[in-house]
Design a protein around this motif. Sequence first.
Motif, mmCIF file in Angstrom:
data_model
loop_
_atom_site.group_PDB
_atom_site.id
_atom_site.type_symbol
_atom_site.label_atom_id
_atom_site.label_comp_id
_atom_site.label_asym_id
_atom_site.label_seq_id
_atom_site.Cartn_x
_atom_site.Cartn_y
_atom_site.Cartn_z
ATOM 1 N N TRP A 1 0.837 -1.217 0.000
ATOM 2 C CA TRP A 1 0.000 0.000 0.000
ATOM 3 C C TRP A 1 0.864 1.255 0.000
ATOM 4 N N ASP B 1 2.039 1.658 -3.479
ATOM 5 C CA ASP B 1 0.926 2.162 -4.312
ATOM 6 C C ASP B 1 0.771 3.674 -4.158
ATOM 7 N N SER C 1 1.590 6.767 -6.966
ATOM 8 C CA SER C 1 0.376 7.308 -7.590
ATOM 9 C C SER C 1 0.492 8.814 -7.808
#
Lengths: 288, 93
Positions: free
Chosen positions: A52, A55, A59
Amino acid sequence: MEKTWNNKAWFMVLPVLVLVAFSAVIPLMTVVNYSVQDTFGNNEFFWAGTDWFLDVLESDRFWDALTRNLIFSAIILAIEIPLGIVIALNMPKKGIGVPICLVLMALPLLIPWNVVGTIWQVFGRVDIGLLGRTLATLGINYNYVQNPLDAWVTLIIMDVWHWTSLVVLLCYAGLVSIPDAYYQAAKIDGASRWSVFRYIQLPKMKRVLLIAFLLRFMDSFMIYTEPFVVTGGGPGNSTTFLSIDLVKMAIGQFDLGPAAALSIIYFLIILLLSWIFYTVMTTSDAQG
Amino acid sequence: MDFSWMAWTLPTALFFLAIALMLVGMGVWEYVSPGGNPRVGVLRFETTRGDRLFVSLLGSAFIHLAWLGLVGANLWWALALSAIYAIGVFRYV
């Protein structure tokens, strides 16, 4: 009076520690636990490791929101701190004007965030809002629902309206604590208005300005309710700050793992920037 | 008492245990040598050993994030780098 050392006094701190544990430490631990796992509800969790965090870091959504946050905080500080100082310097120091000014200054601070957002949401509307209608009548093409620049200007003016009072009140508290003897000495020396400000008032306001600066930075960096009510993060994503993005992720999409990872990164950024500001300002205070 | 809602895992429990042990260690250090050992280091401002621990932990968090974003998910090297960084902070800051 002689100071006495009694280590049992530390037990007096225990209630605060318990409160902090329940309000901050335990929730923080839970967020850390969530950030390395995935869940679909029902109290079932699956190990995700650092996925996570990766991620979030990869992003564009995160970096765009962070950039917006930094720009917003920089603009807010650049306006509110000087404006607060100027207003505080011009407030009366004696007479009936003092309570009147203090009450007027305190009023915006007493209004809840969501109410402030609603006030400005209605105020700025082109169809029924006083501001929106007036600007439209003057031929100015203003529409915060469709134009990102208008949305930003509305949010900035709203924040300035809401929070400059805090800076004013803190600066005013610093100014009234300056003894008259300082001003008398400056008058005898023939000091200019600027010299009085630079060498008497500004040094005396340094500590309260540090508090004002930190409070306004942290608040503006964590701003959520007002922009959420006024623009909902739009138009497009132009006013989607980290906090709004976080809520969309956690509650809108129920992506608790990525939201927890984003929360921790967000927390670390605030901690780092606040520490830098605090250190720079206290160090310059100690030196000068 | 049921703490399952906190979603504990062994790695996160060990992480918080390590932080707690550091804080206890700092408490013991302060008891043995009171005063916080304030000094002016390479950053040119006064720090106590508590400040140095804070700088070490905060810096380590960013070292791990930077490693994760720039190098990859194997964080053992980031941990080693953080340990070296922390030693540097306690020695020179």
